[in-house]
Design a protein around this motif. Structure first.
Motif, PDB file in Angstrom:
ATOM      1  N   GLN A 179       0.625  -0.898   0.217  1.00 14.67           N
ATOM      2  CA  GLN A 179       0.114  -0.343  -0.400  1.00 14.67           C
ATOM      3  C   GLN A 179       0.489   1.623   0.100  1.00 14.67           C
ATOM      4  OE1 GLN A 179      -3.682  -0.486   2.682  1.00 14.67           O
ATOM      5  NE2 GLN A 179      -2.338  -1.842   3.654  1.00 14.67           N
ATOM      6  N   VAL A 180       0.493   2.345  -0.111  1.00 16.62           N
ATOM      7  CA  VAL A 180       0.971   3.999  -0.804  1.00 16.62           C
ATOM      8  C   VAL A 180       0.463   4.491   0.250  1.00 16.62           C
ATOM      9  CG1 VAL A 180       1.245   5.931  -2.104  1.00 16.62           C
ATOM     10  CG2 VAL A 180       0.995   3.760  -3.454  1.00 16.62           C
ATOM     11  N   PRO A 181       1.124   4.961   1.842  1.00 17.66           N
ATOM     12  CA  PRO A 181       0.497   5.503   2.309  1.00 17.66           C
ATOM     13  C   PRO A 181       0.249   6.722   2.408  1.00 17.66           C
ATOM     14  CG  PRO A 181       2.369   5.478   2.581  1.00 17.66           C
ATOM     15  CD  PRO A 181       2.636   4.530   1.576  1.00 17.66           C
ATOM     16  N   ASP A 182      -1.321   7.466   2.539  1.00 16.01           N
ATOM     17  CA  ASP A 182      -1.358   8.870   2.365  1.00 16.01           C
ATOM     18  C   ASP A 182      -0.874   9.280   4.477  1.00 16.01           C
ATOM     19  OD1 ASP A 182      -3.572   7.384   3.380  1.00 16.01           O
ATOM     20  OD2 ASP A 182      -5.006   8.278   2.202  1.00 16.01           O
ATOM     21  N   GLY A 183      -1.576  10.651   4.334  1.00 16.69           N
ATOM     22  CA  GLY A 183      -1.997  11.166   5.404  1.00 16.69           C
ATOM     23  C   GLY A 183      -2.196  12.325   5.373  1.00 16.69           C
ATOM     24  N   LEU A 184      -2.603  12.688   6.415  1.00 19.09           N
ATOM     25  CA  LEU A 184      -3.621  13.881   6.892  1.00 19.09           C
ATOM     26  C   LEU A 184      -3.477  14.233   7.329  1.00 19.09           C
ATOM     27  CD1 LEU A 184      -6.866  15.336   6.195  1.00 19.09           C
ATOM     28  CD2 LEU A 184      -7.423  13.986   7.861  1.00 19.09           C
ATOM     29  N   LEU A 185      -3.421  16.154   7.679  1.00 23.14           N
ATOM     30  CA  LEU A 185      -3.231  17.465   8.751  1.00 23.14           C
ATOM     31  C   LEU A 185      -4.313  17.723   8.978  1.00 23.14           C
ATOM     32  CD1 LEU A 185       0.323  18.812   9.938  1.00 23.14           C
ATOM     33  CD2 LEU A 185      -2.230  20.024   9.892  1.00 23.14           C
ATOM     34  N   PHE A 186      -4.462  17.253  10.672  1.00 24.17           N
ATOM     35  CA  PHE A 186      -5.811  18.156  10.417  1.00 24.17           C
ATOM     36  C   PHE A 186      -5.409  19.133  11.567  1.00 24.17           C
ATOM     37  CE2 PHE A 186     -10.744  17.586  11.588  1.00 24.17           C
ATOM     38  CZ  PHE A 186     -10.971  18.810  12.581  1.00 24.17           C
ATOM     39  N   ARG A 187      -5.923  20.385  11.519  1.00 24.31           N
ATOM     40  CA  ARG A 187      -5.594  21.868  12.395  1.00 24.31           C
ATOM     41  C   ARG A 187      -6.717  22.511  12.192  1.00 24.31           C
ATOM     42  NH1 ARG A 187      -2.099  25.743   8.999  1.00 24.31           N
ATOM     43  NH2 ARG A 187      -4.230  27.250   8.913  1.00 24.31           N
ATOM     44  N   VAL A 188      -7.401  23.157  13.690  1.00 26.96           N
ATOM     45  CA  VAL A 188      -8.116  23.853  13.906  1.00 26.96           C
ATOM     46  C   VAL A 188      -7.439  25.205  14.694  1.00 26.96           C
ATOM     47  CG1 VAL A 188     -10.625  22.146  13.954  1.00 26.96           C
ATOM     48  CG2 VAL A 188      -8.969  22.340  15.849  1.00 26.96           C
ATOM     49  N   SER A 189      -7.787  26.105  14.948  1.00 23.53           N
ATOM     50  CA  SER A 189      -7.069  27.694  15.128  1.00 23.53           C
ATOM     51  C   SER A 189      -8.369  28.759  14.964  1.00 23.53           C
ATOM     52  CB  SER A 189      -6.085  27.974  15.077  1.00 23.53           C
ATOM     53  OG  SER A 189      -6.521  28.410  13.348  1.00 23.53           O
ATOM     54  N   SER A 190      -7.939  29.148  16.654  1.00 25.07           N
ATOM     55  CA  SER A 190      -9.153  30.675  16.966  1.00 25.07           C
ATOM     56  C   SER A 190      -8.917  32.149  16.935  1.00 25.07           C
ATOM     57  CB  SER A 190      -9.823  30.114  18.142  1.00 25.07           C
ATOM     58  OG  SER A 190     -10.263  28.853  18.145  1.00 25.07           O
ATOM     59  N   ILE A 191      -9.000  33.069  16.609  1.00 26.60           N
ATOM     60  CA  ILE A 191      -7.799  34.568  16.784  1.00 26.60           C
ATOM     61  C   ILE A 191      -9.140  34.368  18.156  1.00 26.60           C
ATOM     62  CG2 ILE A 191      -8.040  36.665  16.592  1.00 26.60           C
ATOM     63  CD1 ILE A 191      -8.180  36.014  12.892  1.00 26.60           C
ATOM     64  N   ASP A 192      -7.979  34.494  19.074  1.00 33.56           N
ATOM     65  CA  ASP A 192      -9.237  34.847  20.747  1.00 33.56           C
ATOM     66  C   ASP A 192      -7.654  34.832  22.087  1.00 33.56           C
ATOM     67  OD1 ASP A 192      -9.765  34.392  23.082  1.00 33.56           O
ATOM     68  OD2 ASP A 192     -11.346  32.298  22.007  1.00 33.56           O
ATOM     69  N   PRO A 193      -7.829  36.077  22.503  1.00 38.41           N
ATOM     70  CA  PRO A 193      -6.858  36.205  23.587  1.00 38.41           C
ATOM     71  C   PRO A 193      -5.944  35.173  24.505  1.00 38.41           C
ATOM     72  CG  PRO A 193      -8.625  38.159  23.293  1.00 38.41           C
ATOM     73  CD  PRO A 193      -8.792  36.886  22.886  1.00 38.41           C
ATOM     74  N   SER A 194      -7.467  34.368  24.737  1.00 41.14           N
ATOM     75  CA  SER A 194      -7.577  33.419  25.916  1.00 41.14           C
ATOM     76  C   SER A 194      -6.688  32.214  25.155  1.00 41.14           C
ATOM     77  CB  SER A 194      -8.792  33.807  26.952  1.00 41.14           C
ATOM     78  OG  SER A 194      -9.119  32.349  27.747  1.00 41.14           O
ATOM     79  N   PRO A 195      -5.615  31.736  25.744  1.00 41.96           N
ATOM     80  CA  PRO A 195      -5.544  29.804  24.879  1.00 41.96           C
ATOM     81  C   PRO A 195      -6.189  29.232  25.285  1.00 41.96           C
ATOM     82  CG  PRO A 195      -3.921  31.408  25.519  1.00 41.96           C
ATOM     83  CD  PRO A 195      -5.071  32.188  25.817  1.00 41.96           C
ATOM     84  N   GLN A 196      -6.555  29.042  26.384  1.00 43.66           N
ATOM     85  CA  GLN A 196      -7.232  28.443  28.123  1.00 43.66           C
ATOM     86  C   GLN A 196      -9.218  27.876  26.653  1.00 43.66           C
ATOM     87  OE1 GLN A 196      -6.050  25.886  29.139  1.00 43.66           O
ATOM     88  NE2 GLN A 196      -8.271  24.925  29.290  1.00 43.66           N
ATOM     89  N   ARG A 197      -9.599  29.541  26.919  1.00 37.64           N
ATOM     90  CA  ARG A 197     -10.632  29.365  26.558  1.00 37.64           C
ATOM     91  C   ARG A 197     -10.878  28.771  24.329  1.00 37.64           C
ATOM     92  NH1 ARG A 197     -13.502  34.807  26.725  1.00 37.64           N
ATOM     93  NH2 ARG A 197     -11.349  34.912  24.851  1.00 37.64           N
ATOM     94  N   ALA A 198     -10.006  29.107  24.009  1.00 37.73           N
ATOM     95  CA  ALA A 198     -10.182  28.977  22.435  1.00 37.73           C
ATOM     96  C   ALA A 198      -9.612  27.124  22.645  1.00 37.73           C
ATOM     97  CB  ALA A 198      -8.253  29.594  21.363  1.00 37.73           C
ATOM     98  N   TRP A 199      -8.707  26.703  23.293  1.00 38.96           N
ATOM     99  CA  TRP A 199      -8.717  24.945  23.254  1.00 38.96           C
ATOM    100  C   TRP A 199      -9.703  24.262  23.045  1.00 38.96           C
ATOM    101  CZ3 TRP A 199      -3.549  26.265  25.901  1.00 38.96           C
ATOM    102  CH2 TRP A 199      -2.595  26.566  25.117  1.00 38.96           C
ATOM    103  N   GLU A 200     -10.855  25.192  24.174  1.00 37.87           N
ATOM    104  CA  GLU A 200     -11.807  24.162  24.643  1.00 37.87           C
ATOM    105  C   GLU A 200     -13.114  24.578  23.442  1.00 37.87           C
ATOM    106  OE1 GLU A 200     -12.738  26.540  28.535  1.00 37.87           O
ATOM    107  OE2 GLU A 200     -11.606  25.842  29.209  1.00 37.87           O
TER     108      GLU A 200
END
Length: 232
Positions: A179-200
């Motif tokens: 098999q030829v391996p395929d790959g996926l990079l999954f990314r989510v982000s938010s413009i938010d001054p609070s990292p904890q709120r953004a990650w939640e």
């Protein structure tokens, strides 16, 4: 078993798998063949409390040139979603039909600094979902006044990988079966001054998305199967 002995055993298994993988190394995917799946069709435009925001002023961070995008990826999906309270999450997915390390250029710790961002933190974590944890990473990035916390993970085939070593093991395992391996990079982000709120909010977004897609697509997006059954 001590950590040293575990490392020795893993190295020996790796060497044996690599030796066998050389003989069974798959060839390139035939030109013009259809992709294994389409990101545009896989990810719904509305699910749970989230819906696609057709027009957005937020710029989704990607590698710098279209030429680089075309070279590294067979598909790239970028969208912005909004919930009923107006919170926005940016989704970026990079897919390669023949993945042997090229998606590394799309990792946030690479492409964000390439766009002038500073990376204040980059930590591994297990993202909890009803289907099991995802081995992910969380970053805190900034560009001037723009604060953009990020959550991302990487899958090869139907397996989430968190290191070069695990990636190589999946490559060898798939190579042994031609098999030829395929790959996926999954990314989510938010413009938010609070990292904890953004990650939640990002975790809530991911959970709603994984619950909304069929099991086959969930496996491709996250490496997760059906929900774990309670004991008894």
């Amino acid at each position: 078993m001590t950590r040293t002995r575990i490392s020795i055993v893993l190295a020996a298994l790796m060497a044996l798998a690599t030796a066998g993988g050389i003989a069974a190394r798959p060839g390139a995917k035939p030109p013009g063949s259809a992709p294994r799946y389409l990101l545009e069709d896989t990810v719904p435009k509305q699910f749970g409390d989230w819906k696609l925001l057709p027009e957005s002023t937020a710029q989704v961070v990607n590698p710098q040139t279209q030429q680089l995008l075309d070279k590294l990826y067979s598909q790239l999906l970028t969208r912005t979603y909004v919930d009923s309270k107006g919170y926005q999450v940016m989704l970026a997915m990079a897919y390669g039909d023949e993945q042997r390390g090229d998606l590394a250029a799309h990792k946030p710790e690479v492409c964000y600094p390439a766009q002038g961002f500073k990376v204040a933190s980059n930590e591994p974590m297990d993202l909890a979902t009803p289907f099991g944890p995802i081995a992910a990473r969380r970053l805190s990035t900034s560009l001037g006044n723009r604060r953009e916390p990020v959550t991302y993970w990487f899958t090869m085939g139907d397996t989430a990988v968190k290191s070069k070593f695990e990636q190589r093991l999946v490559e060898v395992r798939m190579g042994l079966t031609g098999q030829v391996p395929d790959g996926l990079l999954f990314r989510v982000s938010s413009i938010d001054p609070s990292p904890q709120r953004a990650w939640e909010r990002q975790a809530a977004f991911v959970n709603e998305l994984l619950k909304a897609v069929p099991a086959r697509d969930r496996l491709r997006l996250s490496g997760l199967g059906t929900p774990a059954q309670p004991p008894g």
